[in-house]
Design a protein around this motif. Structure first.
Motif, PDB file in Angstrom:
ATOM      1  N   PHE A 231     -63.188 -56.702 -10.545  1.00  0.00           N
ATOM      2  CA  PHE A 231     -64.157 -57.422  -9.627  1.00  0.00           C
ATOM      3  C   PHE A 231     -64.193 -59.001 -10.384  1.00  0.00           C
ATOM      4  CE2 PHE A 231     -65.051 -53.138  -8.714  1.00  0.00           C
ATOM      5  CZ  PHE A 231     -64.821 -52.989  -7.272  1.00  0.00           C
ATOM      6  N   ARG A 232     -64.536 -59.958  -9.609  1.00  0.00           N
ATOM      7  CA  ARG A 232     -64.698 -61.321 -10.089  1.00  0.00           C
ATOM      8  C   ARG A 232     -65.963 -61.697  -9.415  1.00  0.00           C
ATOM      9  NH1 ARG A 232     -59.514 -64.620  -7.405  1.00  0.00           N
ATOM     10  NH2 ARG A 232     -59.883 -64.344  -5.300  1.00  0.00           N
ATOM     11  N   SER A 233     -66.443 -62.768  -9.890  1.00  0.00           N
ATOM     12  CA  SER A 233     -67.698 -63.521  -9.422  1.00  0.00           C
ATOM     13  C   SER A 233     -67.509 -64.146  -8.136  1.00  0.00           C
ATOM     14  CB  SER A 233     -68.313 -64.196 -10.416  1.00  0.00           C
ATOM     15  OG  SER A 233     -68.616 -63.790 -11.754  1.00  0.00           O
ATOM     16  N   GLU A 234     -68.152 -63.730  -7.244  1.00  0.00           N
ATOM     17  CA  GLU A 234     -68.151 -64.659  -5.824  1.00  0.00           C
ATOM     18  C   GLU A 234     -68.432 -65.993  -6.054  1.00  0.00           C
ATOM     19  OE1 GLU A 234     -70.282 -62.419  -6.719  1.00  0.00           O
ATOM     20  OE2 GLU A 234     -70.002 -60.543  -5.643  1.00  0.00           O
ATOM     21  N   ARG A 235     -67.887 -66.808  -5.022  1.00  0.00           N
ATOM     22  CA  ARG A 235     -67.762 -68.213  -4.931  1.00  0.00           C
ATOM     23  C   ARG A 235     -68.306 -68.813  -3.603  1.00  0.00           C
ATOM     24  NH1 ARG A 235     -65.349 -71.451  -9.294  1.00  0.00           N
ATOM     25  NH2 ARG A 235     -64.881 -70.216 -10.917  1.00  0.00           N
ATOM     26  N   ASN A 236     -68.433 -69.974  -3.373  1.00  0.00           N
ATOM     27  CA  ASN A 236     -68.179 -70.569  -2.196  1.00  0.00           C
ATOM     28  C   ASN A 236     -69.789 -70.169  -1.545  1.00  0.00           C
ATOM     29  OD1 ASN A 236     -66.979 -72.311  -0.606  1.00  0.00           O
ATOM     30  ND2 ASN A 236     -66.432 -70.741   0.754  1.00  0.00           N
ATOM     31  N   HIS A 237     -70.743 -69.943  -2.002  1.00  0.00           N
ATOM     32  CA  HIS A 237     -71.980 -69.907  -1.660  1.00  0.00           C
ATOM     33  C   HIS A 237     -72.491 -71.032  -1.127  1.00  0.00           C
ATOM     34  CE1 HIS A 237     -72.079 -65.542  -2.546  1.00  0.00           C
ATOM     35  NE2 HIS A 237     -72.273 -65.940  -3.973  1.00  0.00           N
ATOM     36  N   GLN A 238     -73.438 -70.939  -0.065  1.00  0.00           N
ATOM     37  CA  GLN A 238     -73.954 -72.411   0.290  1.00  0.00           C
ATOM     38  C   GLN A 238     -75.356 -72.628  -0.472  1.00  0.00           C
ATOM     39  OE1 GLN A 238     -72.380 -73.760   4.496  1.00  0.00           O
ATOM     40  NE2 GLN A 238     -74.461 -73.052   4.433  1.00  0.00           N
TER      41      GLN A 238
END
Length: 446
Positions: A231-238
């Protein structure tokens, strides 16, 4: 402008006293009073002629290109001498706006040897920006006296300088350097950050030491060997930086308004979020909405964020949380992390804020951030015998403790509504805010 000094005024003031004394004791000697007046006037004229002329001194101010709120910066003052006569001391006064602090009077001792060799003197005047905005330095006043100290020359030089005072981003630059050094070891290609996130990245063969919970049993049975998921870290959060610009945020803390401490912490969080792949937006409000910037991603967006925060003005109105938070909720179309940096006084004034934050937290994750008041803490901890009037100290301590208890009640009510709370000192608010942001991402709360 040419003026007599206090010494000359005292000598002139002695003329009538001397004349009266001579008239009372020895009337025949009254012409000595006139002679004394002539000597004083002749000395004043000679002092003026021997003083350095105005045309033999040129002053130049060299301000820094940009000023940061709360950070002292030197203002270079250079005096160039073109004549043989120099005074022993020069006084300077710089007219300035109240948003910067300068010494009320600058004493400049003149070293004749240095002037003879270099022809100029250069000093650094300490300057402290106290608020954001444009600081005007309209004029420079210089003053020196003649060799006898009887006459004073006081020329005025127009400057018409404009200095920009912007949010303090020195901490952001330090963080940028640290993050750049960490990224440099991976080369110039795009780096995928693997971690404990929930976004699937790839399958790989199982190795001893891997987490067994990551084993994909269906694919393992299909490939006839153990494989596990990465798994990788989530991106594109607001991330929305919501800044309260109301009258409570105008109050100074350590000589700097609370709003500027909030902006500095918000910029630090904004840079870290942009560097981590998230999208950052800005929202400023008090009695009405002052600013809204759509969330955008990429580190190249940070200068825009800095420019927008510099435009947030100090307001004297009370903050309308109902209008501000409702307008913010209408602007957002997806779940976001809303970082609200504000302040309140007690449970009564915080009632509307609690009600609107409760509605906002139903759709979004809200991080409520306030600054610790060091004066309030000092009043609570002050021993009764610290001041002569111990009863007054006890009364202040009791009132401060009640205010502190009200703040704790508000924090507890916010936590029950699902709102994250953070209260930190002004000199640690940026670091604590980033740590809380990273903890929220690690726990996948957005």
């Amino acid at each position: 402008m040419i003026l007599p000094t206090g010494r000359a005024i005292a000598l002139l003031g002695a003329v009538p006293l001397l004349a009266l004394l001579l008239a009372a004791t020895a009337p025949t000697l009254w012409p000595l009073g006139l002679a004394y007046l002539g000597v004083v006037l002749f000395a004043m004229l000679g002092d003026l002629l021997l003083a350095m002329p105005k045309r033999h001194l040129a002053a130049t101010l060299q301000p820094p290109a940009m000023l940061y709120v709360g950070e002292p910066m030197p203002l270079a003052l250079e005096l160039a001498f073109t004549g043989p006569r120099t005074p022993a001391r020069i006084e300077a006064i710089i007219d300035h706006d109240p948003i910067v602090a300068l010494p009320p009077r600058i004493e400049i001792p003149v070293d004749s040897n240095q002037v003879e060799s270099l022809g100029a003197l250069r000093i650094e005047v300490p300057m402290l920006p106290k608020r954001r905005g444009t600081a005007a330095l309209p004029a420079l006043w210089l003053r020196w006296t003649g060799p006898y100290g009887l006459m004073r020359l006081q020329p005025k030089q127009a400057l018409d300088l404009k200095l920009r005072v912007v949010p303090n981003i020195r901490a952001v630059r330090a963080a940028a350097i640290a993050l750049s050094r960490q990224d440099s070891i991976f080369g110039i290609k795009d780096q995928r950050e693997l971690g404990d996130g929930s976004e699937f990245d790839a399958l790989r063969d199982y190795q001893p030491g891997f987490d067994r919970r990551a084993i994909d049993w269906k694919h393992s049975a299909r490939h006839r060997r153990l494989v596990c998921k990465e798994f990788r870290s989530e991106r594109n959060h607001q991330i929305i930086l919501a800044l309260d610009t109301g009258h409570l945020m105008r109050e100074p803390m350590a000589g700097v308004p609370r709003l500027d401490h909030a902006i500095n912490a918000g910029l630090l969080l904004g840079y870290a979020s942009l560097k981590g792949g998230d999208r950052v937006g800005l929202f400023g409000f008090d009695s009405k909405v002052r600013l809204y910037a759509e969330p955008a991603g990429g580190v190249d967006r940070f200068p825009r964020l800095q420019r927008l925060t510099a435009e947030l003005d100090y307001a004297a109105e009370e903050t309308n949380f109902t209008l501000g938070l409702t307008m913010l909720s209408q602007q957002l179309r997806r779940r976001s992390l809303i970082v609200l940096i504000t302040d309140f006084v007690d449970t009564v004034t915080a009632e509307l804020m609690l009600e609107n934050l409760g509605r906002l937290s139903q759709r979004h994750l809200v991080l409520f951030v306030t600054l610790q008041d060091p004066e309030l803490r000092a009043m609570i901890d002050m021993p009764p015998d610290a001041v002569p009037d111990s009863m007054e100290a006890v009364a202040r301590s009791v009132v401060a403790d009640e205010l502190r208890r009200d703040r704790l009640i508000v924090f507890e009510r916010l936590r029950r509504l699902g709102v994250q709370c953070l209260e930190a000192p002004y000199n640690r608010i940026g670091t604590d805010l980033i740590n809380r942001y990273l903890a929220i991402k690690q726990r996948e709360m957005i």
